[in-house]
Design an enzyme around this catalytic site. Structure first.
Site, PDB file in Angstrom:
ATOM      1  N   GLU A 117       9.223   1.145  10.975  1.00 28.67           N
ATOM      2  CA  GLU A 117      10.299   2.130  10.824  1.00 28.67           C
ATOM      3  C   GLU A 117       9.621   3.484  10.933  1.00 28.67           C
ATOM      4  OE1 GLU A 117      12.475   4.719   9.613  1.00 28.67           O
ATOM      5  OE2 GLU A 117      12.651   3.822   7.614  1.00 28.67           O
ATOM      6  N   GLY A 133       6.508   5.051   8.471  1.00 23.32           N
ATOM      7  CA  GLY A 133       5.714   6.270   8.529  1.00 23.32           C
ATOM      8  C   GLY A 133       5.782   6.881   9.908  1.00 23.32           C
ATOM      9  N   CYS A 136      13.249  10.405   7.891  1.00 17.19           N
ATOM     10  CA  CYS A 136      13.010   9.977   9.271  1.00 17.19           C
ATOM     11  C   CYS A 136      14.279  10.151  10.102  1.00 17.19           C
ATOM     12  CB  CYS A 136      12.546   8.535   9.279  1.00 17.19           C
ATOM     13  SG  CYS A 136      13.498   7.488   8.202  1.00 17.19           S
ATOM     14  N   LYS A 169       0.871  -1.192   0.000  1.00 13.72           N
ATOM     15  CA  LYS A 169       0.000   0.000   0.000  1.00 13.72           C
ATOM     16  C   LYS A 169       0.902   1.235   0.000  1.00 13.72           C
ATOM     17  CE  LYS A 169      -1.918   3.009   2.139  1.00 13.72           C
ATOM     18  NZ  LYS A 169      -1.831   4.463   1.823  1.00 13.72           N
ATOM     19  N   GLU A 177       8.981  15.759  15.922  1.00 15.93           N
ATOM     20  CA  GLU A 177       9.484  15.606  14.559  1.00 15.93           C
ATOM     21  C   GLU A 177       8.741  16.577  13.643  1.00 15.93           C
ATOM     22  OE1 GLU A 177       8.482  11.936  12.375  1.00 15.93           O
ATOM     23  OE2 GLU A 177      10.548  11.944  11.680  1.00 15.93           O
TER      24      GLU A 177
HETATM   25  P1  NAP Z   1       1.594   8.410   7.912  1.00 13.43           P
HETATM   26  O1  NAP Z   1       0.205   8.855   8.094  1.00 13.43           O
HETATM   27  O2  NAP Z   1       2.251   7.673   9.004  1.00 13.43           O
HETATM   28  O3  NAP Z   1       1.612   7.561   6.555  1.00 13.43           O
HETATM   29  C1  NAP Z   1       2.474   6.503   6.250  1.00 13.43           C
HETATM   30  C2  NAP Z   1       1.695   5.407   5.540  1.00 13.43           C
HETATM   31  O4  NAP Z   1       0.722   4.846   6.426  1.00 13.43           O
HETATM   32  C3  NAP Z   1       0.896   5.904   4.341  1.00 13.43           C
HETATM   33  O5  NAP Z   1       0.870   4.905   3.359  1.00 13.43           O
HETATM   34  C4  NAP Z   1      -0.461   6.120   4.948  1.00 13.43           C
HETATM   35  O6  NAP Z   1      -1.489   6.178   4.024  1.00 13.43           O
HETATM   36  C5  NAP Z   1      -0.568   4.930   5.852  1.00 13.43           C
HETATM   37  N1  NAP Z   1      -1.576   5.074   6.907  1.00 13.43           N
HETATM   38  C6  NAP Z   1      -2.088   6.207   7.443  1.00 13.43           C
HETATM   39  N2  NAP Z   1      -2.989   5.915   8.392  1.00 13.43           N
HETATM   40  C7  NAP Z   1      -3.058   4.567   8.463  1.00 13.43           C
HETATM   41  C8  NAP Z   1      -3.812   3.651   9.251  1.00 13.43           C
HETATM   42  N3  NAP Z   1      -4.684   4.075  10.175  1.00 13.43           N
HETATM   43  N4  NAP Z   1      -3.617   2.332   9.071  1.00 13.43           N
HETATM   44  C9  NAP Z   1      -2.741   1.886   8.157  1.00 13.43           C
HETATM   45  N5  NAP Z   1      -2.014   2.695   7.377  1.00 13.43           N
HETATM   46  C10 NAP Z   1      -2.167   4.027   7.526  1.00 13.43           C
HETATM   47  O7  NAP Z   1       2.498   9.617   7.536  1.00 13.43           O
HETATM   48  P2  NAP Z   1       2.035  10.959   6.785  1.00 13.43           P
HETATM   49  O8  NAP Z   1       0.644  11.343   7.107  1.00 13.43           O
HETATM   50  O9  NAP Z   1       2.303  10.771   5.394  1.00 13.43           O
HETATM   51  O10 NAP Z   1       3.011  12.013   7.468  1.00 13.43           O
HETATM   52  C11 NAP Z   1       2.783  12.461   8.805  1.00 13.43           C
HETATM   53  C12 NAP Z   1       4.067  12.480   9.556  1.00 13.43           C
HETATM   54  O11 NAP Z   1       4.624  11.157   9.622  1.00 13.43           O
HETATM   55  C13 NAP Z   1       5.194  13.280   8.926  1.00 13.43           C
HETATM   56  O12 NAP Z   1       5.083  14.627   9.148  1.00 13.43           O
HETATM   57  C14 NAP Z   1       6.386  12.661   9.582  1.00 13.43           C
HETATM   58  O13 NAP Z   1       6.580  13.191  10.851  1.00 13.43           O
HETATM   59  C15 NAP Z   1       6.010  11.220   9.682  1.00 13.43           C
HETATM   60  N6  NAP Z   1       6.586  10.414   8.589  1.00 13.43           N
HETATM   61  C16 NAP Z   1       7.647   9.634   8.851  1.00 13.43           C
HETATM   62  C17 NAP Z   1       8.205   8.879   7.832  1.00 13.43           C
HETATM   63  C18 NAP Z   1       9.382   8.000   8.056  1.00 13.43           C
HETATM   64  O14 NAP Z   1      10.054   7.665   7.091  1.00 13.43           O
HETATM   65  N7  NAP Z   1       9.638   7.542   9.251  1.00 13.43           N
HETATM   66  C19 NAP Z   1       7.689   8.948   6.551  1.00 13.43           C
HETATM   67  C20 NAP Z   1       6.570   9.750   6.314  1.00 13.43           C
HETATM   68  C21 NAP Z   1       6.054  10.467   7.346  1.00 13.43           C
HETATM   69  P3  NAP Z   1      -1.914   7.641   3.497  1.00 13.43           P
HETATM   70  O15 NAP Z   1      -0.810   8.087   2.650  1.00 13.43           O
HETATM   71  O16 NAP Z   1      -3.156   7.429   2.745  1.00 13.43           O
HETATM   72  O17 NAP Z   1      -2.120   8.492   4.721  1.00 13.43           O
END
Ligand code: NAP
Ligand code: MG
Length: 498
Positions: free
Chosen positions: A271, A249, A305, A196, A402
């Site tokens: 991660e 994420g 990250c 996904k 973060e």
């Molecule tokens: P996120 O919400 O954690 O998204 C990461 C992945 O998880 C996406 O594919 C997302 O889908 C999916 N997801 C979201 N809610 C979910 C749920 N309830 N169950 C299963 N999967 C789910 O991250 P984001 O909204 O893109 O970014 C928010 C913050 O996360 C950033 O500002 C940053 O701090 C952090 N982040 C960290 C990393 C890392 O590499 N560690 C990467 C990205 C973001 P959708 O795209 O449809 O939401």
């Protein structure tokens, strides 16, 4: 839709095509018929409509993955043939490297040159590296002496078996590379996959799916369900037919994944976020350390990250390094990723722009000094100026949380033990940096740091061979290297009475 610089490029042709999801080797629409919009973050314009898959599509994808895992060409394939298919995917990625880099640049916003050498080549390298593991996954034999069975003889050994059907949920910061980090060890061990991608950046995953078919990956081994996290992602994490879920994420969503997976105690690797300390000692080579500290935070617009987002500078060089990093920040050329002069693109989405601006506002309200940057740039796309904030400390949101944008906070320190304690005052533990020419200092600090990666006199160095992952709330398990292989296998102990 004139969305690329090169109107007739393969990437432009790909963008023009209708987008589908990959289920059991077929390219399909979401069962509910819905789509969602994908944006070019440099222009804020819609570039594609992608299927809004949900639980029903995930069901079909899991069923396809289960069939492929239990009874298919894939499940009967020799390890050597499996390795060859994985290797071929790496080759096909390289054959389409320019196209993939362009897709990634348009979808995510990052400079196309960086996408080419970082995202695409590292993704291909991951396939090539993991291809070799397919033939090197084996157990051990054990000379057991069962005390309560005197005189009896046994032959005991372990088998390493693939975990099964894995659900993989990835973010938008390195869309293709994160797909590769996840997919490669799963393929090497013989697992099958439901992937996904992030809703912001699903395009390179779709293209990757096409390329895996070109490379000869059998149907059902890699299924790709595009959709929102709350629907498609949540369905993957909770699905009883999924044996393991691997997630990259936010820490917040990571905790939701754990809750969903606890239903049936499926295996989980995570991660997650970071707030990584980067420590510059006065004896460091500042000609390297200053641009190094700038790169640690500003690479990929701070959307890493492991971004070195808390910069600790030894007191006596504080002003010099602060000034140097700020000067560096001020010179970074912002622009559209496809423009060859661009050094930093936009943030990935309007939501991320609002989020980062919210952090900058909170810093201002709390009296943190902005040395450079601190604001949105232009009124088109999602650009934020590289920002250096001086003097934020525990209790300030910009120091504690973060930000995931091009924003670094700086603080002075006096000695190793002071900075070691400060570096650890975070819920995260993903990475850390040390800049020094004093080996003793470096080796005193390395064991103090509660972080999964420590870079010394360098930063943001990744290799397919080197495990990556977090301590504390930065995650569970490791990606890359041999450790990733173990995350996709179960160990079966076999004992035969002779
Ligand atoms: P996120 O919400 O954690 O998204 C990461 C992945 O998880 C996406 O594919 C997302 O889908 C999916 N997801 C979201 N809610 C979910 C749920 N309830 N169950 C299963 N999967 C789910 O991250 P984001 O909204 O893109 O970014 C928010 C913050 O996360 C950033 O500002 C940053 O701090 C952090 N982040 C960290 C990393 C890392 O590499 N560690 C990467 C990205 C973001 P959708 O795209 O449809 O939401
Ligand atoms: Mg999200």
């Amino acid at each position: 839709m004139a969305v690329t610089a090169e109107a007739e490029s393969p990437a432009a042709r790909f963008l023009e095509q209708p987008k589908r999801m990959l289920v059991d080797g077929d390219w399909v629409e979401a069962r509910n018929g819905s789509t969602f919009e994908v944006f070019d973050p440099a222009l804020g314009e819609v570039i594609a409509h992608v299927p809004g898959g949900d639980a029903e599509d995930v069901d079909l994808a899991v069923a396809a993955a289960r069939r492929a895992f239990e009874d298919s060409e894939w499940s009967r394939m020799t390890a050597s043939d499996r390795g060859r298919v994985i290797w071929r995917i790496g080759d096909v990625i390289l054959e389409h490297a320019d196209e993939l880099a362009e897709i990634e640049s348009i979808d995510n916003g990052k400079p196309v040159g960086i996408a080419r050498v970082a995202d695409v080549e590292l993704a291909a390298d991951m396939f090539h590296y993991m291809a070799g593991f397919a033939t090197k996954i084996y157990g051990q034999t054990f000379p057991i002496s069962v005390l309560y069975a005197p005189g009896a003889q046994f032959h005991a050994y372990t088998l390493k078996e693939p975990i099964g059907v894995v659900g993989q949920i990835i973010p938008w910061n390195f869309p293709l590379l994160m797909a590769a980090w996840k997919v490669c060890p799963a393929l090497a061990t013989g697992c099958t996959i439901v992937l996904k991608p992030a809703e912001q950046t699903p395009l390179s995953a779709i293209r990757l799916g096409e390329l895996t078919q070109e490379a000869g990956l059998p149907d059902g081994v890699l299924n790709i369900v595009t959709g929102l996290g709350e629907t498609a992602g949540a369905a993957v994490a909770a699905h009883p037919g999924v044996d393991k879920v691997a997630f990259t994420g936010s820490t917040e969503v990571g905790k939701l994944i754990v809750q969903a997976a606890s239903n049936d105690l499926k295996r989980v690797t995570l991660e997650l976020g970071g707030k990584s300390p980067n420590v510059v000692f006065a004896d460091a080579d500042l000609e390297t350390a200053i641009p190094g500290a700038a790169n640690a935070i500003f690479f990929n617009h701070g959307q890493c990250c492991c971004a070195g987002s808390r910069l600790y500078i030894e007191q006596k060089i504080y002003d010099e390094v602060l000034q140097g990093v700020s000067d560096h920040a001020g010179k970074i050329k912002l622009g559209r990723g496809l423009d060859p002069d661009t050094e930093m693109g936009p943030l990935v989405s309007a939501e991320q722009l609002d989020r980062v601006k919210g952090f900058l506002d909170s810093g201002e309200r709390e009296g943190v000094r902005t040395v450079t940057g601190g604001k949105q740039v232009g009124d088109r796309g999602y650009f934020v100026a590289p920002t250096v904030l001086d003097g934020a400390s525990p209790g300030n949101k910009v120091y504690d949380e973060e930000i995931f944008g091009p924003v670094v906070t700086t603080l002075p320190f006096k000695d190793v033990s002071e900075v070691g304690a400060a570096a650890n005052e975070t819920i995260y533990g993903l990475a850390a940096g040390i800049w020094t020419n004093d080996l003793t200092k470096a080796h005193r600090l390395i064991p103090q740091l509660r972080a999964g990666t420590v870079w010394v006199n360098t930063y943001n160095i990744f290799d397919a061979a080197l495990p990556f992952g977090g301590y504390k709330q930065s995650g569970w398990g490791r990606e890359m290297g041999e450790e990733a292989i173990h995350e996709y296998t179960e160990t079966k102990s076999v004992c035969i009475g002779l």
